[in-house]
Design a protein around this motif. Structure first.
Motif, PDB file in Angstrom:
ATOM      1  N   SER A 150       0.841  -1.198   0.000  1.00  0.00           N
ATOM      2  CA  SER A 150       0.000   0.000   0.000  1.00  0.00           C
ATOM      3  C   SER A 150       0.874   1.244   0.000  1.00  0.00           C
ATOM      4  N   GLU A 158      -2.520   5.263  -0.778  1.00  0.00           N
ATOM      5  CA  GLU A 158      -3.813   4.605  -0.945  1.00  0.00           C
ATOM      6  C   GLU A 158      -4.805   5.040   0.142  1.00  0.00           C
ATOM      7  N   ILE A 184      -8.048   2.727   0.801  1.00  0.00           N
ATOM      8  CA  ILE A 184      -7.802   1.298   0.988  1.00  0.00           C
ATOM      9  C   ILE A 184      -8.939   0.572   1.711  1.00  0.00           C
ATOM     10  N   ILE A 237      -0.975  -5.578   5.637  1.00  0.00           N
ATOM     11  CA  ILE A 237      -0.907  -4.395   4.774  1.00  0.00           C
ATOM     12  C   ILE A 237       0.458  -3.743   4.967  1.00  0.00           C
ATOM     13  N   SER A 280      -4.172   6.603   5.363  1.00  0.00           N
ATOM     14  CA  SER A 280      -4.638   5.231   5.155  1.00  0.00           C
ATOM     15  C   SER A 280      -4.509   4.410   6.434  1.00  0.00           C
ATOM     16  N   ALA A 318      -3.973  -2.689  -3.160  1.00  0.00           N
ATOM     17  CA  ALA A 318      -4.826  -1.919  -2.266  1.00  0.00           C
ATOM     18  C   ALA A 318      -6.064  -1.365  -2.946  1.00  0.00           C
TER      19      ALA A 318
END
Length: 420
Positions: free
Chosen positions: A34, A37, A40, A61, A80, A143
Motif C-alpha cells: 500500500s 492509498e 484502501i 498491509i 490510510s 490496495a
C-alpha cells in the motif's frame, strides 16, 4: 519444527515484524502493498463481504513509500493507516485479522512494490512456519482491488484440498463501466485487458506449456513452494512476471477460474510499465486503439514448438538441428551458434522426449518468448491493433465468434478463459 528457519535467517529484508502469534488454524494470509492509498478501506469492505473459509485468515498491509515520495503521498500513507485502524474498530467481529506494517520511513535502495510484496510474503511465510503449516496459502492483492464474495472459499477449496497444487494465477476482470472513472478510462482498460487476454490465448495457440497471467494482485502460492522458489524478488516493476517464471516450471501451478479479482483500471505512473502507465497514455493521447504483437509472431513460435519432437530425434549428423527450417524471425533472434549449442546441450542432458521438452521450455521460457516478440517487432514485423490481432487468433483457433468491437471481443476472450 519450523520449516522455513534457514530461509528466514538468510533471505528476508527484516526481522520478525508482527510479534503477536498467529492463530493455530490460520490457513490464508493476504499480502497487500500500500502506497498512496487513502481509499484502501474499500478493499477491506470487499474482503469483509466474502464468505468465511474453513480456516483462519490474516491480512498484512505493507504501507511503504519509494525514495523521493511527495508530501501528499506520504500524507495519504498516514491517512490510510488511520482509516484502517478506524475500520477495525467499526468491524470488531470481522473474520480476518488485520496487521498494518508501516515501513514508510524505511530507506532501502530500490524500495518499491516488489520489495513491499516480498516483505509481506516473507512475513506470511514466517507466520506459517511458526505454526508449522507449509501448506498455508499466501494471497496477493493490491490496495485498490475488490474481490468476488467467494474469493476465500474458492481459493481454499482449490488449493488446500488438492495437495499437489502449489500456486496459481487467479481469474481477474477489470471494471469496464460505471461511474467511478471517466468513460475514457473504461475504454482504455477494455483495450488493455483485451491485449492481456490475446497474449494469453496467443501463448496457448503456440502450445507453450506454462500459460498463465502474471498479474501481481491475482497470485496465490503455498508457503513451502514460496520458500523453495527463493521467495519474491525485489524488482520495482514486473516482480510478478519473474516470480511466476520460477514457480510454474516447478510443477503444481494452475489457473484458478472459480472466483474473480477486480483490479482497478485507474491510471498511474508509479511503476514504469503495466496497467497504470498504459491507461495514462491512452487517456492522455485519446488513442482509440492499442497496438499489440502481430499474430504472425505467435504462428512462428507455434512452428518452432511443433518441431520439438523432430529436433529431439535429430542425430548429431545434422549439426544445425533444422536451424534452416525455423521462421526468419526466430533465425535472426537466436542465431545459428546459440541455437546449435543450446540444442546440443539439451540433447546431451536428456534421455527421453519428456525430459527434452521440459529442458527445452526451461530455456525457451516466457521470458525468452517476450524477448523474441519484442525483437521481431523491432525488425521484421509491425504491431497491429489489438482488435485485428484478436480476431485473427480466433479464426486460426477455429472459433466462430466474429466482431470488431473491443468490448465484445473482451467478453468472448473472458469466456474462453473461464471455460478452461
Amino acid at each position: 519444527m519450523a520449516f522455513a528457519s534457514e530461509y528466514l535467517e538468510k533471505r528476508t529484508l527484516f526481522p520478525e515484524l508482527i510479534k503477536e502469534a498467529p492463530a493455530g488454524n490460520t490457513g490464508i494470509i493476504v499480502v497487500v502493498p500500500s502506497y498512496d492509498e487513502p481509499g484502501i478501506t474499500c478493499l477491506l469492505d470487499s474482503l469483509a463481504l466474502c464468505t468465511e473459509p474453513d480456516c483462519g485468515v490474516e491480512v498484512l498491509i505493507i504501507v511503504n513509500a519509494p525514495a523521493g515520495a511527495g508530501e501528499e503521498s506520504l500524507l495519504n500513507n498516514r491517512e490510510s493507516i488511520v482509516k484502517i485502524e478506524s475500520w477495525k474498530k467499526v468491524h470488531p467481529g470481522c473474520f480476518f485479522n488485520i496487521y498494518v506494517i508501516d515501513l514508510t520511513s524505511v530507506n532501502l535502495e530500490g524500495w518499491g512494490v516488489g520489495m513491499a510484496r516480498k516483505t509481506g510474503m516473507d512475513e506470511a511465510l514466517r507466520r506459517f512456519s511458526r505454526i508449522i503449516n507449509p501448506d498455508g496459502i499466501i494471497l496477493n492483492l493490491d490496495a485498490d482491488c475488490k474481490v468476488k464474495s467467494d474469493y476465500f472459499t474458492a481459493v481454499y477449496s482449490e488449493m488446500h484440498n488438492i495437495k499437489e497444487r502449489s500456486a496459481c494465477s487467479i481469474y481477474f476482470e477489470h471494471p469496464t463501466s460505471g461511474d467511478e472513472f471517466p468513460w475514457p478510462v473504461y475504454k482504455a482498460i477494455i483495450l488493455y485487458e483485451l491485449h492481456l487476454r490475446y497474449f494469453f490465448q496467443g501463448l496457448a495457440f503456440t502450445g507453450f506449456p506454462y500459460v498463465h497471467h502474471t498479474v501481481g494482485s491475482a497470485i496465490a502460492v503455498k508457503a513451502l513452494p514460496y520458500m523453495k522458489a527463493g521467495g519474491m524478488n525485489r524488482r520495482m516493476a514486473g516482480e510478478d512476471f519473474y516470480f511466476i517464471q520460477k514457480l510454474a516450471p516447478a510443477g503444481g501451478y494452475f489457473n484458478l477460474n472459480q472466483t474473480t479479482v477486480f483490479p482497478s483500471p485507474r491510471s498511474s505512473f508509479r511503476v514504469p510499465f503495466g496497467t497504470g502507465p498504459v491507461i495514462s497514455r491512452l487517456t492522455e493521447t485519446g488513442d482509440e486503439t492499442l497496438m499489440t504483437y502481430n499474430f504472425e509472431a505467435f504462428k512462428d513460435i507455434k512452428t518452432l514448438f511443433i518441431m520439438i519432437d523432430k529436433i529431439f530425434h535429430a542425430g548429431y549428423s545434422d549439426p544445425e538441428f533444422f536451424f534452416n527450417d525455423l521462421p526468419p524471425g526466430l533465425k535472426q533472434f537466436l542465431g545459428m551458434k546459440e541455437w546449435t549449442e543450446k540444442i546440443r546441450e539439451i540433447k546431451e542432458n536428456t534421455s527421453g522426449i519428456q525430459s527434452f521438452r521440459k529442458r527445452f521450455f526451461g530455456w525457451f521460457n516466457m521470458f525468452r518468448i517476450v524477448k523474441y516478440l519484442n525483437s521481431v517487432h523491432d525488425s521484421l514485423m509491425k504491431k497491429k491493433p489489438v482488435n485485428e490481432c484478436a480476431s485473427e487468433l480466433l479464426i486460426a483457433a477455429g472459433k466462430e465468434f466474429k466482431s470488431d468491437n473491443s468490448a465484445d471481443l473482451l467478453d468472448y476472450f473472458r469466456l474462453l478463459e473461464q471455460a478452461g
